[in-house]
Design a protein around this motif. Structure first.
Motif, PDB file in Angstrom:
ATOM      1  N   THR A   1      38.937   1.202  59.662  1.00  0.00           N
ATOM      2  CA  THR A   1      37.612   1.648  59.233  1.00  0.00           C
ATOM      3  C   THR A   1      37.125   2.846  60.025  1.00  0.00           C
TER       4      THR A   1
ATOM      5  N   ARG B   1      28.242  -4.173  64.994  1.00  0.00           N
ATOM      6  CA  ARG B   1      27.195  -3.276  64.483  1.00  0.00           C
ATOM      7  C   ARG B   1      25.955  -4.077  64.067  1.00  0.00           C
ATOM      8  N   TYR B   2      26.204  -5.237  63.455  1.00  0.00           N
ATOM      9  CA  TYR B   2      25.097  -6.084  63.009  1.00  0.00           C
ATOM     10  C   TYR B   2      24.322  -6.653  64.200  1.00  0.00           C
TER      11      TYR B   2
ATOM     12  N   LYS C   1      35.484   2.583  62.658  1.00  0.00           N
ATOM     13  CA  LYS C   1      34.199   2.130  63.189  1.00  0.00           C
ATOM     14  C   LYS C   1      34.436   0.911  64.069  1.00  0.00           C
TER      15      LYS C   1
ATOM     16  N   PRO D   1      25.663  -1.835  59.966  1.00  0.00           N
ATOM     17  CA  PRO D   1      26.764  -2.293  59.106  1.00  0.00           C
ATOM     18  C   PRO D   1      26.436  -2.004  57.648  1.00  0.00           C
ATOM     19  N   PRO D   2      27.397  -2.177  56.763  1.00  0.00           N
ATOM     20  CA  PRO D   2      27.105  -1.983  55.338  1.00  0.00           C
ATOM     21  C   PRO D   2      25.967  -2.903  54.883  1.00  0.00           C
ATOM     22  N   ALA D   3      25.228  -2.466  53.889  1.00  0.00           N
ATOM     23  CA  ALA D   3      24.079  -3.230  53.409  1.00  0.00           C
ATOM     24  C   ALA D   3      24.491  -4.601  52.888  1.00  0.00           C
ATOM     25  N   TRP D   4      25.723  -4.693  52.404  1.00  0.00           N
ATOM     26  CA  TRP D   4      26.184  -5.966  51.836  1.00  0.00           C
ATOM     27  C   TRP D   4      26.687  -6.943  52.885  1.00  0.00           C
ATOM     28  N   PHE D   5      26.753  -6.511  54.151  1.00  0.00           N
ATOM     29  CA  PHE D   5      27.371  -7.347  55.192  1.00  0.00           C
ATOM     30  C   PHE D   5      26.557  -8.624  55.422  1.00  0.00           C
TER      31      PHE D   5
ATOM     32  N   ASP E   1      31.967  -4.644  62.005  1.00  0.00           N
ATOM     33  CA  ASP E   1      30.666  -4.868  61.371  1.00  0.00           C
ATOM     34  C   ASP E   1      29.875  -5.937  62.101  1.00  0.00           C
TER      35      ASP E   1
END
Length: 842
Positions: A321, A329-330, A323, A441-445, A326
């Motif tokens: 990724t 990051r969250y 990155k 993180p991605p919005a869907w995480f 997640d």
């Protein structure tokens, strides 16, 4: 700005030390202007300086900069006992010359950095130089003339005084070795593999472990820390941004404190969450990763109640990724939302940012500036499962130490402040929502919070707390973890006859250096220390992870254990090595235990047995003396040792460990006289067993013309320990260079005798084994048979005999040492290398 200590101050204070004022001034003796709360050995005495050629030396050279020639720099050190005026001195490469400012003087022991560009130097080193050729924006002295510009592929560094007399010389890489003031080969950067790159490396003088000063100057490559001849003090690297001078010595303090020992995955999660929940003002975390959402929630709750939460994490991205995870990051997103802060130590070549360490791999936390937590574990759900432990769990084996010792807390506070020095180090970036790498993180995480399992039965449901006066020592990489006068190596080097060393590690490399090297050319100093302890007579057991291990890798744990087993067999050492996965997700521990002269010591932290961990990572370990802590962790080690079978007991031919003393090794036909025959007993259980009055012999019946001997009162056999019995201790020593635990004949006063039992066999007989066949029988004090081994023509009801050994002098060795099926052929092997005092697990 002078960052090193002025030794003139030491000279002024020294008379007070000699008059008994040690307690008032020892805190001022540290080799740095930055103070710590932990005392260290005196580092310098002005009348002890010995130097063969000069008073001021070239101390370090940064020739291969990250910013071309801009961040090149040279440091000088005054190793004399007098102030030296270096005004007008010259720094050259034989072509261009920079001239030092006229008013520059060096006090005894003082170091100054001279740089090309002050701004470029500050970018990489995190502080301004003491003088520079370009000083725009800095209030520091100016170097006149031309900066020499040191070639990356080799050059000469020349220091001359104001009268043009040559004072010191360094020749490195492809530089001209016939340069005046130099003898022999040039200094080479130590770069055996990509983890220790030559780019950015600082050549620096080898330090004396006692003083912290350079070793006496000989104008040769052996004076420099990159030299390969000294495995401990040489083969070193150094990069900009390190605090080598401040942390050259391990921090040592003896204080009354509470020590809490938590064990992962059993109870460490709850211990950490309890500390987080009890924090009232500040929580500071320095770990490689934080991915445990339950711990993240506890940190968020602390922030919501007003606690200032600050995290420093490793910024190297993993996976595809580009990155950080997640999960991390969250968690940082949630902590930042409470007013807390998440920082990452990063490397970004495009922005000319180089992180100081290969990995920020330390694992410690600070609470309210009053309690410190040192761990082998990251804040990971695999290491610290948050599940209900009553039905079992699943995770990685590790250890967490928590203490309120003020000196320990203060020193860790200093390390944290140096590492998270945002004002001076550019390799620190804070989490930001929009940052593509270190952001949200991605919005869907959606975090997955389920952890643990049920396959590992928790043995330590609660933590253990001990209150006492402890001698603590803090060991850290990259600055001081390879010292052998103290620290881990110093501790292991003290172990000898009758002592014990227990090692439980995620990894312990069979060798360091290049991947194609070997233990002879590039020994692992840690592993060598363990082996040498066994050579001095200590019992050494090394337990390494098999879950993450790749046996086909020449640098694997499997290779380490194979090498250890060969050495133990060839040299007849009390040295064993095994691989294990006791808790389901591997051994992640970095722990060494030692019992020396009856005192127990523990070493717990983040330092693996790799060259990277000792030389270029940020690592941390806590070492201390505590019999209670040693006993607890030794018990954990014993249970983790792979003598158990984890398969279901309903399977055919599966036998669990015996619950009684076993006969583990027999030599009945030695090459010479029979006086050094021996029988070895082992305790495969987790309990100490009193074998006072136990009978050992070859008399099956009471009226046989054979012998039975009894163990004297007070004889006990600890878990997984052995007892060796021979006919003649003197003959045994001649053969094995060590004494047995008991003998039949009285040949050595210091070795106790077994007691003849006149009621069994014939008093005129001596317990001596037949070469063509016999029985070895162990009975308890009530004459109940405990164990029996039969070979050759020997026989005993219900016991299957072993064939005679083929190789003269070979032994019958039980393998694994805990298995007992009453079938000698199944339980024992013929082994050509007698190894009394050591048992084999597989």
């Amino acid at each position: 700005m002078f960052r090193r200590v002025c030794w003139l101050l030491v000279a002024i204070l020294l008379p007070f030390v000699l008059l008994g004022g040690i307690g008032q001034v020892e805190g001022m003796m540290a080799y740095s202007q930055r103070e710590t709360a932990v005392s260290a050995p005196p580092h310098f005495a002005v009348d002890e300086v010995q130097n063969a050629s000069t008073t001021v030396l070239i101390e370090a050279v940064h020739y291969y900069g990250y910013d071309g020639a801009n961040d090149e720099a040279v440091s000088l050190i005054n190793v004399s006992n007098q102030v030296v005026n270096v005004g007008g001195w010259q720094l050259s490469d034989g072509t261009a010359t920079a001239v030092l400012p006229q008013d520059l003087s060096l006090s005894p022991g003082q170091v100054v950095w001279l740089a090309n560009s002050a701004a470029a130097f500050k970018q990489q080193f995190g502080h301004a130089p003491d003088a520079a050729k370009t000083i725009t924006g800095f209030s520091i002295p100016l170097l006149s003339g031309l900066w020499p510009g040191y070639a990356n592929d080799g050059d000469e560094v020349l220091l001359s005084d104001a009268t043009m007399q040559l004072v010191d010389t360094l020749v490195y890489k492809a530089g001209a070795i016939n340069t005046n003031g130099w003898t022999g080969t040039a200094v080479q950067p130590y770069a055996p593999h990509t983890a220790l790159p030559a780019t950015g490396q600082i050549l620096y003088r080898m330090r004396d472990q006692q003083t912290g000063l350079p070793v006496p100057d000989t104008n040769t490559a052996t004076d420099w820390a990159q030299a390969t001849g000294d495995v401990i003090n040489g083969r070193k690297v150094r990069y900009p941004g390190w605090d080598l001078d401040e942390f050259f010595f391990t921090a040592q303090v003896t204080e009354t404190a509470v020590l809490t020992i938590a064990i992962a995955p059993d109870n460490a999660y709850q211990a950490i969450v309890t500390e987080i929940n009890n924090a009232a003002q500040t929580i500071q975390v320095e770990v490689q990763t934080v991915e445990n959402h339950s711990i993240g929630d506890a940190l968020v709750q602390a922030g919501n109640r007003g606690v200032t939460v600050t995290l420093l994490l490793e910024g190297q991205v993993t996976g595809q990724t580009g990155k950080i995870s997640d999960d991390e990051r969250y968690i940082c997103q949630q902590i930042e939302a409470t007013g807390g802060a998440c920082y990452f130590m990063i490397s970004d070549s495009a922005s000319n940012i180089q992180d100081r360490y290969a990995y920020l791999h330390a694992k410690f936390m600070l609470f309210d500036g009053q309690r410190a937590l040192i761990s082998s574990e990251n804040l990971s759900p695999n290491s610290l499962p948050a599940d209900d432990k009553s039905d079992g769990t699943w995770g990685r084996r590790g250890v967490v130490l928590i203490t309120d010792a003020p000196g320990v807390v203060s020193h860790l506070q200093t390390i944290f402040a140096r590492d998270l020095d945002v004002a001076n180090h550019v390799d620190l970036v804070r989490w930001q929502t929009s940052d593509a790498t270190y952001g949200a993180p991605p919005a869907w995480f959606v975090p997955i919070t389920e952890t643990g399992g049920i396959t590992y039965t928790v043995r330590y449901p609660t933590v253990t707390a001990v209150s006492a006066e402890f001698p603590f020592e803090i060991i850290q990489s990259p600055e001081n973890s390879l010292r052998n006068q103290d620290g881990l190596l110093g501790l292991v080097n003290r172990a000898g006859e009758g002592d014990t060393v227990l090692v439980q590690q995620l990894s312990e490399r069979p060798f360091w250096g290049a991947s194609a090297s070997n233990p002879t050319a590039d020994p692992n100093p840690r592993l060598e220390a363990y082996i040498n302890a066994a050579r001095r007579g200590a019992r050494v057991r090394i337990l390494l992870d098999e879950y993450f291990d790749t046996p086909s890798d020449p640098n694997s744990n499997a290779v380490t254990c194979a090498n250890i087993t060969n050495i133990a067999a060839q040299e007849r050492l009390k040295l064993t090595c095994a691989l294990a996965n006791p808790t389901g997700l591997g051994i992640h521990n970095k722990m060494v235990l030692a019992q020396i002269d009856g005192l127990g010591y523990i070493h717990v932290g983040s330092i693996n047995g790799t060259e990277t961990a000792s030389k270029i990572n940020r690592e941390l370990a806590l070492q201390l003396q505590s019999n209670e802590a040693y006993a607890l962790l030794a018990d954990m080690f014993d249970h983790d040792w792979p003598y158990r079978i984890y398969l279901p007991s309903i399977l055919n031919n599966v036998h669990g460990p015996a619950d009684h003393i076993l006969i583990s090794e027999i030599q009945y036909n030695p090459p010479g006289l029979d006086d050094d025959e021996f029988v070895e007993l082992v305790n495969p259980t987790s309990l100490t067993i009193d074998i006072s009055g136990y009978g050992l012999g070859d008399a099956v019946n009471k009226d046989d013309f054979e012998d039975v001997r009894r163990f004297p009162a007070g004889t006990q056999l600890a878990p997984r320990e052995v007892i060796v019995v021979t006919i003649s201790a003197s003959a045994f020593f001649d053969e094995f260079n060590t004494y047995p635990d008991f003998e039949i004949l009285e040949t050595v006063t210091a070795v106790p005798n077994l007691i003849d039992d006149p009621t069994w066999g014939n008093p005129a007989a001596t317990f001596q084994l037949g070469n063509t066949g016999d029985e070895v029988l162990l009975r308890n004090k009530s004459d109940k048979l405990i164990d029996s081994v039969v070979y050759g023509t020997g026989s005993y009801p219900g016991v299957t005999s072993c064939p005679l050994v083929i190789v003269l002098g070979a032994v019958l060795e039980r393998i694994p040492y805990w298995q007992d099926t009453d079938n000698c052929s199944a339980d024992f092997r013929e082994w050509p290398y007698p190894n009394p005092g050591t048992v084999q697990s597989k």
